[in-house]
Scaffold this motif. Structure first.
Motif, mmCIF file in Angstrom:
data_model
loop_
_atom_site.group_PDB
_atom_site.id
_atom_site.type_symbol
_atom_site.label_atom_id
_atom_site.label_comp_id
_atom_site.label_asym_id
_atom_site.label_seq_id
_atom_site.Cartn_x
_atom_site.Cartn_y
_atom_site.Cartn_z
ATOM 1 N N ASP A 246 0.784 -1.231 0.020
ATOM 2 C CA ASP A 246 -0.115 0.059 0.115
ATOM 3 C C ASP A 246 0.989 1.188 -0.050
ATOM 4 N N GLN A 247 2.236 0.904 -0.126
ATOM 5 C CA GLN A 247 2.978 2.461 -0.158
ATOM 6 C C GLN A 247 3.329 2.640 -1.737
ATOM 7 N N ASP B 128 3.468 5.869 6.078
ATOM 8 C CA ASP B 128 2.673 4.698 5.859
ATOM 9 C C ASP B 128 2.222 5.042 4.312
ATOM 10 N N GLU B 129 2.409 5.894 3.688
ATOM 11 C CA GLU B 129 1.890 5.981 2.185
ATOM 12 C C GLU B 129 3.385 6.000 1.321
ATOM 13 N N TYR B 130 4.454 6.437 1.861
ATOM 14 C CA TYR B 130 5.556 6.755 0.917
ATOM 15 C C TYR B 130 6.848 6.010 1.675
ATOM 16 N N ARG C 99 -1.859 9.504 10.356
ATOM 17 C CA ARG C 99 -0.745 9.978 9.803
ATOM 18 C C ARG C 99 0.329 10.124 10.421
ATOM 19 N N GLY D 275 -2.960 5.758 4.605
ATOM 20 C CA GLY D 275 -2.838 5.311 3.150
ATOM 21 C C GLY D 275 -3.757 4.718 2.469
ATOM 22 N N SER D 276 -3.793 3.203 3.023
ATOM 23 C CA SER D 276 -4.924 2.299 2.661
ATOM 24 C C SER D 276 -5.792 2.049 3.994
#
Length: 588
Positions: free
Chosen positions: A230-231, A263-265, A449, A576-577
């Motif tokens: 998910d990243q 958590d996203e990148y 976040r 993120g997800s």
């Protein structure tokens, strides 16, 4: 001066022409290879491309490869180690110029190449021929050449690899074959140095061919870089020099890590080998220390950058070849234009710079990356159009040319187009996270976040309600002292849970909660000696278990009694997800 200490061997390139090399003496060799090939190395950047090309000669017992170092590049760091690791016999530049070879292969043009006693196959060590670079006195003893034409009277600058001053010596063409990756380069060569046109060979790009072949390994590369499903992997790439991205914006990676939720990148940094070996590897690591503590993936200078491009979801770059390869692979690119005047205006890289979204470091990254995605079809079209005229065939064409120059028949088997290696395991994720937990309209919906604390100068105004969650192995004493929550994976606990929690709350006076967590359970102890055992009943298999632990800690910090944590189940967590987690809890 050569080290004269007894038992100390001189470094490559320091030996004189009388050195004895067993592989050059048939009386001492086991395999009497009839074809001698010399690989000419100038610096680490050119050496990495040379390795791609020498692969065309593999599995042929007729061929013995030697390597030599011209010492013509100011970027000398790392070359001696590279020579040693290659494992081919290395001979001094003096010896190389006095020895006959069947072929010499070079991916740069520094040094007195005209003195070599061999036909020379010359290739670029980047994506084609794009940059301006005038010959400097220290790069060889040749005088600048203009061929048989009158010197230019306009403002034309020499393009490295295509101009007479790099290709000619006293009216004679130095390379026997000049490899071009695309037919458009033939037109520029005809204009800039027509004397060299008979030696032009359009043979594609072996590096790009390996990149394309490696796409099937993308998931393996992403796993090696520690990128979860998910990243997104954001690769930051910089060439060398004062106009390079890293030279103009050395804190960009820290800025990105502080802006883009962890958590996203994941963020990776690819620096040109000349950056590493100009400043020194220790200095590069020092410059990026806080970023690496924040989860930055610092890709080593020799290999790994190609796996990073294949694994990437987007690339921030400049006028270097890496950015162009990324665009040709279909990756969205966001480019710094500080080097626009360092490349020829009719070159492919100049065309890409005109088409791509332009980086503005003063603005937030996410909207700019969205713009890069929006124009990625155009940048991919531009880059893929000019990267090669012979897709997938470069090594085949190069091998044919090499054996033609050696006046020997090719082997009866094809060369192997190998995927790039899977990189070693990457640096761990950050151990200190500024964590913002926001509850939605429904009681069981929460958004999380998390940002690396090591690169945050201060939380933004809307982040004041966050908490600092720190792993118990955090090495920054300041971060450890400021922690609101101290956590540890259960598998890493150095002692039984209760003992560990008691020591954490004793040694971290600011910490209010100690957490031990695993995929199926969370053990929570507050400073007020309240305890809870949370058992996870259902959750996605790839959910980061520290996410649920952080959410539960936030509830305790804001007044929820540990025995009431089960009232939150089932909980929908978005980081993120989105994941749905069901659990039970019991006070202990």
């Amino acid at each position: 001066m050569t080290d004269s200490t007894p038992g100390t061997a001189p470094s490559p390139g320091d030996r004189d022409a009388d050195e004895r090399v067993s592989a050059l003496d048939p009386d001492w060799t086991t395999v009497n290879a009839s074809l001698r090939v010399l690989g000419v190395i100038h610096n680490v950047a050119s050496a990495t491309r040379l390795v791609d090309v020498l692969a065309a000669l593999e599995s042929d017992p007729r061929v013995q490869v030697f390597v030599t170092w011209t010492r013509s590049s100011i970027f000398s760091g790392g070359v001696a180690d590279f020579l040693s690791d290659l494992g081919f016999p290395d001979i001094s530049w003096t010896k190389a110029r006095k020895t006959e070879f069947d072929l010499a292969v070079t991916t740069s043009l520094g040094g007195d190449l005209h003195e070599l006693r061999a036909p020379i196959l010359r290739l670029p060590h980047g994506m084609g021929y794009n940059k301006y670079l005038a010959r400097k006195p220290e790069t060889g003893n040749r005088k600048p050449e203009t061929g048989n034409r009158k010197p230019e009277t306009g403002n034309a600058k020499p393009v490295f690899g295509l101009s007479p001053e790099w290709l000619m010596h006293e009216g004679r063409l130095i390379p026997s074959a000049i490899v071009l990756s695309h037919t458009e380069q033939r037109e520029r060569l005809a204009r800039d140095c027509p004397e060299a046109l008979p030696a032009a060979l359009v043979a594609g790009d072996p590096c790009y061919d390996r990149l394309v072949a490696s796409v099937v390994q993308r998931r393996r590369y992403r796993r090696a870089f520690g990128v979860r499903g998910d990243q997104s992997l954001l690769v930051v790439s910089s060439t060398w020099g004062e106009k390079a991205l890293f030279g103009r914006h050395p804190r960009l990676v820290s800025q990105l890590l502080g802006e883009l939720a962890a958590d996203e990148y994941r963020v990776a940094l690819v620096l040109h080998p000349n950056v590493w070996h100009d400043a020194g590897p220790g200095q590069v690591e020092a410059w990026t220390a806080s970023a690496r503590r924040s989860g930055l993936i610092l890709v080593p200078p020799r290999e790994g950058w190609r796996a990073a491009l294949v694994a990437a979801d987007a690339v921030i770059g400049d006028h270097g070849s890496t950015s162009y390869y990324a665009a040709a692979l279909g990756r969205p690119v966001l480019l710094d234009d500080g080097g626009r005047d360092a490349v020829a205006p009719d070159s492919p890289i100049a065309a890409l710079l005109r088409t791509a979204a332009t980086l503005d470091p003063r603005r937030r990254a996410a909207p700019q990356l969205a713009t890069a995605h929006a124009v990625s079809a155009e940048t991919t079209k531009i880059a893929s159009q000019w990267v090669t005229s012979e897709p997938g065939r470069s090594l085949t064409l190069l091998r044919r040319a090499m054996y033609d120059l050696m006046r020997a028949p090719e082997p009866d088997f094809p060369p192997v187009l190998a995927t790039v290696p899977v990189p070693p395991a990457t640096e761990p994720e950050p151990t200190a996270l500024w964590t913002i937990v926001e509850w939605g309209g429904a009681a069981r919906e929460v958004s999380v976040r998390r940002f690396p604390a090591a690169v945050l100068e201060r939380p933004s105004p809307d982040d004041q309600t966050g908490m600092l969650v720190v792993r118990d192995d955090e090495r920054d004493a300041r971060m450890a002292a400021l922690a609101d929550v101290v956590c540890c994976p259960s598998s890493d606990l150095p002692c039984p849970e209760d003992e560990w929690a008691a020591e954490v709350l004793r040694d971290h006076p600011g910490a209010q909660v100690a957490l031990a967590y695993a995929a199926d359970r969370v053990r929570l102890v507050s400073r007020w000696r309240e305890r809870a055992e949370i058992t996870v009943r259902s959750a996605p298999h790839d959910l980061d278990p520290s996410l649920l632990a952080s959410v539960l800690a936030e509830r305790v910090l804001t007044g929820t009694a540990p025995e009431r944590l089960a009232d939150l189940s089932p909980l929908t967590i978005t980081a993120g997800s989105t994941a749905r987690v069901a659990f039970t809890s019991a006070a202990t």
